[in-house]
Design a protein around this motif. Structure first.
Motif, PDB file in Angstrom:
ATOM      1  N   THR A 339      40.315  41.946  42.088  1.00 50.24           N
ATOM      2  CA  THR A 339      41.292  41.105  41.370  1.00 50.24           C
ATOM      3  C   THR A 339      40.668  40.483  40.127  1.00 50.24           C
ATOM      4  O   THR A 339      41.265  40.491  39.038  1.00 50.24           O
ATOM      5  CB  THR A 339      41.828  39.996  42.296  1.00 50.24           C
ATOM      6  N   TYR A 342      40.010  43.206  37.507  1.00 46.00           N
ATOM      7  CA  TYR A 342      41.272  43.638  36.895  1.00 46.00           C
ATOM      8  C   TYR A 342      41.760  42.607  35.868  1.00 46.00           C
ATOM      9  O   TYR A 342      42.167  42.953  34.762  1.00 46.00           O
ATOM     10  CB  TYR A 342      42.323  43.834  37.985  1.00 46.00           C
ATOM     11  N   LEU A 343      41.692  41.352  36.250  1.00 46.90           N
ATOM     12  CA  LEU A 343      42.149  40.281  35.356  1.00 46.90           C
ATOM     13  C   LEU A 343      41.291  40.211  34.103  1.00 46.90           C
ATOM     14  O   LEU A 343      41.809  40.145  32.975  1.00 46.90           O
ATOM     15  CB  LEU A 343      42.120  38.940  36.098  1.00 46.90           C
ATOM     16  N   SER A 346      41.927  43.207  31.837  1.00 46.91           N
ATOM     17  CA  SER A 346      43.227  43.109  31.180  1.00 46.91           C
ATOM     18  C   SER A 346      43.178  42.178  29.975  1.00 46.91           C
ATOM     19  O   SER A 346      43.958  42.327  29.032  1.00 46.91           O
ATOM     20  CB  SER A 346      44.285  42.617  32.178  1.00 46.91           C
ATOM     21  N   LEU A 347      42.259  41.228  30.018  1.00 45.16           N
ATOM     22  CA  LEU A 347      42.137  40.260  28.930  1.00 45.16           C
ATOM     23  C   LEU A 347      41.014  40.618  27.962  1.00 45.16           C
ATOM     24  O   LEU A 347      40.569  39.769  27.185  1.00 45.16           O
ATOM     25  CB  LEU A 347      41.888  38.860  29.508  1.00 45.16           C
ATOM     26  N   THR A 354      38.300  34.345  26.323  1.00 45.57           N
ATOM     27  CA  THR A 354      37.757  34.318  27.685  1.00 45.57           C
ATOM     28  C   THR A 354      36.262  34.024  27.692  1.00 45.57           C
ATOM     29  O   THR A 354      35.732  33.489  28.677  1.00 45.57           O
ATOM     30  CB  THR A 354      38.005  35.659  28.391  1.00 45.57           C
ATOM     31  N   VAL A 401      34.502  37.817  37.613  1.00 44.14           N
ATOM     32  CA  VAL A 401      34.890  37.197  36.350  1.00 44.14           C
ATOM     33  C   VAL A 401      33.666  36.700  35.586  1.00 44.14           C
ATOM     34  O   VAL A 401      33.574  36.854  34.364  1.00 44.14           O
ATOM     35  CB  VAL A 401      35.873  36.030  36.603  1.00 44.14           C
TER      36      VAL A 401
END
Length: 505
Positions: A339, A342-343, A346-347, A354, A401
């Motif tokens: 997750t 993917y996040l 995508s950014l 970010t 992340v």
């Protein structure tokens, strides 16, 4: 009873009787005896559960006027348990071999004890050590191995904590060892001296070859590493002199590859010395070199797949993996990592926004590393963390992340929560392999382009350092390295955040 002297002082013999645990431990074949249990409340249920857990075929007669439903449920699962709904009478002990009382009536407890002693029966009165002939200790069982723990009635809580520790520390495979030793024992013959000699000869092979094998594995691993390096050097030189196109290719390699090659080597050496910080140092360096957060995190995780796979395998071979904990961690960890990857992927087009958030995360980790280094003493372990799945989910997400933090978050939380460090480390290392693998696959699938030159440099550099990192670890002060790493990570992260704010202004 021997009377006390007139001055109320104790004689040497009486003084000895009041010191130390003078209980004589025995293991009773309870399956062959008739146990009478008086009381069928919560305490009675606890006593009966403990008895049946150790001797499931014992004959038990439970006598009580008030019986909780759970007692009937437990009795229905064991044919030897009979429940009699009546008040206790001393003739109830006529056919008994051993007695346990679990009532909250002190007068009744005294009456039960006297009735038992009149029949020369041993009795245990729950929560009344002074009335007991024996105690029910905390039990650790691993197959045929059984360990009983007693605190002489002083602290059942201490006994429980020791039980939890031994249950974690002693592997389940100890029962296999017992069975093997028993099989070996059956083959021995002669007198005691002969059996000891035969046993020594048979078990010597377990020690001497193992020592030799460990040395051979060390030499083999070093030999393979050096051979691999030599093969790479020879291959590069051959291509350099025989293929002009290779010279052109090498000359056109982006210098950033060499920067990350050296960085991966250094960061892997640091990780080997202090057992942490590879992710946060690599991510911080990547961001400072202008690599977008998603590409940076992908490089970190790809370079960690092999190292964590090897580390996890070694911990598995050494029996350092808590499989129950592993199952609770790995699936939520993978879900969180995928997750997060993917996040972040995508950014990727918004990496300028970010990046400061990821830098803020590395800044926090840098502070954590610094505090761990300068902290005078470790905190006292608290209660074990119960929500392991949430810990794995959050740890996997933040790790993907931020490019790192699985060890800092998950491992630190488990150990701080009172779990055994060795089993926690082995479990986290093995689960980290799957987390890093799945997050890496997600990044590769999602990213249209990445700085593969930087990624390749990080992977190769960390691979080159891994065989010698452990050797360095014993010769460098871990505290000094942690302080240096913490300060550098804080400065670089703060610089990245300041740069973003400065652009906005």
């Amino acid at each position: 009873m021997t009377p006390l002297p007139e001055d109320n002082s104790l004689t040497p013999v009486q003084d000895k009787r009041n010191h130390g645990n003078q209980l004589f431990p025995v293991f009773v074949k309870l399956n062959n005896l008739h146990l009478v249990l008086i009381g069928a409340g919560k305490v009675g249920l606890e006593k009966l559960t403990a008895v049946l857990a150790n001797s499931p075929f014992v004959k038990v007669t439970v006598i009580a006027r008030e019986i909780i439903p759970e007692m009937h449920t437990l009795a229905a699962e064991h044919a030897g348990v009979t429940i009699v709904n009546k008040a206790f009478a001393e003739h109830d002990l006529d056919e008994a071999d051993i007695v346990i009382a679990a009532t909250n009536d002190n007068d009744l407890n005294v009456y039960i004890r006297q009735a038992a002693h009149d029949r020369k029966l041993l009795v245990n009165i729950a929560d009344k050590p002074d009335l007991c002939d024996f105690y029910l200790g905390s039990i650790v069982q691993k197959g045929d191995l059984k360990i009983a723990i007693s605190t002489n009635g002083k602290s059942p809580t201490i006994a429980k904590r020791i039980k939890e520790y031994l249950n974690t520390e002693i592997p389940d495979e100890i029962d296999d060892t017992l069975q093997h030793i028993n099989a070996l024992r059956e083959t021995l013959n002669g007198n005691f001296a002969d059996k000891v000699k035969q046993l020594n000869e048979a078990t010597a092979i377990l020690v001497e070859p193992a020592t030799v094998a460990r040395s051979n594995r060390v030499y083999l691993s070093w030999g393979l590493w050096l051979a691999s390096i030599l093969l790479i050097v020879i291959s590069v030189l051959s291509l350099w002199y025989k293929e002009p196109e290779f010279q052109t290719y090498v000359q056109n390699i982006d210098p950033i590859f060499y920067y990350f090659l050296g960085a991966g080597f250094v960061f892997s050496m640091i990780d080997g010395a202090i057992g942490m910080s590879y992710g946060v140092t690599s991510q911080t360096f990547s961001l400072s070199m202008g690599i977008p957060p998603a590409s940076a995190s992908m490089g970190v995780h790809l370079s960690e797949v092999l190292s964590n796979g090897i580390a996890g395998w070694m911990h598995y071979r050494m029996g350092n993996v808590n499989w129950k904990l592993f199952k609770l961690l790995v699936v939520p960890g993978i879900i969180g990592a995928v997750t997060g990857a993917y996040l972040l992927s995508s950014l990727e087009h918004y990496s300028q926004y970010t990046k400061p958030f990821v830098s803020l995360y590395t800044l926090i980790l840098g502070i954590v590393i610094l505090l761990k280094a300068i902290k005078a003493r470790a905190k006292k372990a608290g209660q074990k963390i119960k929500k392991i799945t949430m810990l794995g989910l959050g740890g996997g997400f933040i790790d993907a992340v931020g490019g790192g933090g699985w060890g800092s978050i998950v491992l630190s939380s488990l150990i701080a929560g009172g779990r055994h460090p060795r089993f926690s480390l082995g479990t986290v290392k093995l689960s980290r392999f799957f987390v890093a693998l799945m997050s890496s696959l997600t990044f590769i699938t999602m990213l249209d382009s990445a700085r593969w030159d930087a990624v390749a440099g990080l992977i190769i550099g960390s691979a080159l350092a891994s065989p010698i990192a452990a050797k360095i670890s014993n010769r460098i002060s871990a505290k000094v390295i942690m302080v240096a790493v913490g300060i550098i990570v804080i400065i670089v992260s703060f610089k990245n955040i300041y740069g973003f704010i400065d652009k906005l202004l």
